[in-house]
Design a protein around this motif. Sequence first.
Motif, PDB file in Angstrom:
ATOM      1  N   HIS A  66       8.303   7.515  10.727  1.00 12.26           N
ATOM      2  CA  HIS A  66       8.366   7.749  12.175  1.00 12.26           C
ATOM      3  C   HIS A  66       7.015   7.742  12.881  1.00 12.26           C
ATOM      4  CE1 HIS A  66      12.449   9.080  11.155  1.00 12.26           C
ATOM      5  NE2 HIS A  66      12.728   8.817  12.412  1.00 12.26           N
ATOM      6  N   CYS A  67       5.929   7.804  12.165  1.00 12.25           N
ATOM      7  CA  CYS A  67       4.617   7.868  12.826  1.00 12.25           C
ATOM      8  C   CYS A  67       4.367   6.592  13.631  1.00 12.25           C
ATOM      9  CB  CYS A  67       3.502   8.038  11.792  1.00 12.25           C
ATOM     10  SG  CYS A  67       1.855   7.946  12.541  1.00 12.25           S
ATOM     11  N   PRO A  68       4.214   6.700  14.951  1.00 12.67           N
ATOM     12  CA  PRO A  68       4.031   5.501  15.772  1.00 12.67           C
ATOM     13  C   PRO A  68       2.684   4.823  15.566  1.00 12.67           C
ATOM     14  CG  PRO A  68       3.818   7.474  17.125  1.00 12.67           C
ATOM     15  CD  PRO A  68       4.242   7.931  15.756  1.00 12.67           C
TER      16      PRO A  68
ATOM     17  N   LYS B 229      -0.065  12.292   3.694  1.00 13.11           N
ATOM     18  CA  LYS B 229      -1.324  12.693   4.336  1.00 13.11           C
ATOM     19  C   LYS B 229      -1.571  11.727   5.492  1.00 13.11           C
ATOM     20  CE  LYS B 229      -4.368  10.065   1.238  1.00 13.11           C
ATOM     21  NZ  LYS B 229      -3.396   9.318   0.460  1.00 13.11           N
ATOM     22  N   THR B 230      -2.411  12.154   6.432  1.00 12.64           N
ATOM     23  CA  THR B 230      -2.685  11.265   7.565  1.00 12.64           C
ATOM     24  C   THR B 230      -4.162  10.924   7.634  1.00 12.64           C
ATOM     25  OG1 THR B 230      -2.261  10.897   9.923  1.00 12.64           O
ATOM     26  CG2 THR B 230      -3.119  13.053   9.321  1.00 12.64           C
ATOM     27  N   ASP B 231      -4.445   9.851   8.334  1.00  7.02           N
ATOM     28  CA  ASP B 231      -5.826   9.442   8.566  1.00  7.02           C
ATOM     29  C   ASP B 231      -6.201   9.922   9.975  1.00  7.02           C
ATOM     30  OD1 ASP B 231      -8.189   8.137   9.185  1.00  7.02           O
ATOM     31  OD2 ASP B 231      -7.655   6.344   8.037  1.00  7.02           O
TER      32      ASP B 231
ATOM     33  N   PHE C  98      -7.213   7.848  13.068  1.00  6.84           N
ATOM     34  CA  PHE C  98      -6.246   7.085  13.848  1.00  6.84           C
ATOM     35  C   PHE C  98      -5.094   7.921  14.392  1.00  6.84           C
ATOM     36  CE2 PHE C  98      -8.371   4.225  10.921  1.00  6.84           C
ATOM     37  CZ  PHE C  98      -8.852   3.274  11.800  1.00  6.84           C
ATOM     38  N   CYS C  99      -4.894   9.114  13.849  1.00  5.18           N
ATOM     39  CA  CYS C  99      -3.831  10.006  14.333  1.00  5.18           C
ATOM     40  C   CYS C  99      -4.091  10.377  15.793  1.00  5.18           C
ATOM     41  CB  CYS C  99      -3.791  11.268  13.469  1.00  5.18           C
ATOM     42  SG  CYS C  99      -2.777  12.583  14.181  1.00  5.18           S
ATOM     43  N   LYS C 100      -3.050  10.246  16.641  1.00  7.65           N
ATOM     44  CA  LYS C 100      -3.199  10.542  18.068  1.00  7.65           C
ATOM     45  C   LYS C 100      -2.692  11.940  18.422  1.00  7.65           C
ATOM     46  CE  LYS C 100      -4.639   6.266  18.672  1.00  7.65           C
ATOM     47  NZ  LYS C 100      -4.726   5.828  17.285  1.00  7.65           N
ATOM     48  N   GLY C 101      -2.162  12.658  17.423  1.00  2.00           N
ATOM     49  CA  GLY C 101      -1.728  14.044  17.663  1.00  2.00           C
ATOM     50  C   GLY C 101      -0.428  14.166  18.422  1.00  2.00           C
ATOM     51  N   CYS C 102       0.450  13.169  18.304  1.00  2.36           N
ATOM     52  CA  CYS C 102       1.696  13.194  19.088  1.00  2.36           C
ATOM     53  C   CYS C 102       2.680  14.253  18.604  1.00  2.36           C
ATOM     54  CB  CYS C 102       2.358  11.819  19.057  1.00  2.36           C
ATOM     55  SG  CYS C 102       2.963  11.346  17.417  1.00  2.36           S
ATOM     56  N   GLY C 103       2.616  14.622  17.339  1.00  5.20           N
ATOM     57  CA  GLY C 103       3.489  15.676  16.810  1.00  5.20           C
ATOM     58  C   GLY C 103       4.838  15.204  16.300  1.00  5.20           C
ATOM     59  N   ILE C 104       5.094  13.913  16.352  1.00  7.73           N
ATOM     60  CA  ILE C 104       6.392  13.403  15.880  1.00  7.73           C
ATOM     61  C   ILE C 104       6.597  13.725  14.396  1.00  7.73           C
ATOM     62  CG2 ILE C 104       7.694  11.277  15.402  1.00  7.73           C
ATOM     63  CD1 ILE C 104       6.523  10.159  18.035  1.00  7.73           C
ATOM     64  N   CYS C 105       5.550  13.582  13.609  1.00  5.34           N
ATOM     65  CA  CYS C 105       5.674  13.843  12.157  1.00  5.34           C
ATOM     66  C   CYS C 105       6.127  15.278  11.909  1.00  5.34           C
ATOM     67  CB  CYS C 105       4.354  13.554  11.447  1.00  5.34           C
ATOM     68  SG  CYS C 105       2.933  14.420  12.141  1.00  5.34           S
ATOM     69  N   ALA C 106       5.570  16.223  12.644  1.00  2.00           N
ATOM     70  CA  ALA C 106       5.939  17.632  12.455  1.00  2.00           C
ATOM     71  C   ALA C 106       7.388  17.877  12.869  1.00  2.00           C
ATOM     72  CB  ALA C 106       4.995  18.520  13.257  1.00  2.00           C
TER      73      ALA C 106
HETATM   74  S1  SF4 Z   1       0.684  13.444  14.982  1.00  2.00           S
HETATM   75 FE1  SF4 Z   1       1.624  11.469  15.570  1.00  2.00          FE
HETATM   76  S2  SF4 Z   1       0.019   9.967  15.169  1.00  2.00           S
HETATM   77 FE2  SF4 Z   1      -0.572  11.821  14.070  1.00  2.00          FE
HETATM   78  S3  SF4 Z   1       0.217  11.553  12.001  1.00  2.00           S
HETATM   79 FE3  SF4 Z   1       1.765  12.684  13.189  1.00  2.00          FE
HETATM   80  S4  SF4 Z   1       3.168  11.103  13.977  1.00  2.00           S
HETATM   81 FE4  SF4 Z   1       1.269  10.078  13.315  1.00  2.00          FE
END
Ligand code: SF4
Length: 90
Positions: free
Chosen positions: A40-42, A62-64, A67-75
């Motif tokens: 789901h990470c855009p 894990k995320t990088d 490049f992570c924009k902090g959208c919160g979809i993953c959570a």
């Molecule tokens: S906060 Fe958004 S951009 Fe960052 S890892 Fe989660 S889904 Fe991806």
Amino acid sequence: MIIPHAKVGSSLKNKTGGWRSQKPIFNPELCKKCGLCQLHCPENCISGVEMDKKVEERSVAKTDYDFCKGCGICAKVCPFGAIKMVEEEK
Ligand code: SF4
Ligand code: SF4
């Protein structure tokens, strides 16, 4: 006149600047390697869960942060509460 900060290209070519207000923290002890966050990470910046492998052979998500924009979809999509959004330190 609007001056774009990001160049045309994929999200993995455009690094996040200092504007992110929140970031996800991944808890490896709660991650069940299901891959939903990665799916789901855009920004396509979550890695570690190789879906072509058996669950026991996968590593945790894990995320990088470059490049992570902090959208919160993953959570939001993690069914195991393994991702927590926290405020960025300014
Ligand atoms: S906060 Fe958004 S951009 Fe960052 S890892 Fe989660 S889904 Fe991806
Ligand atoms: S959605 Fe949650 S449990 Fe599934 S891979 Fe991502 S962090 Fe791990």
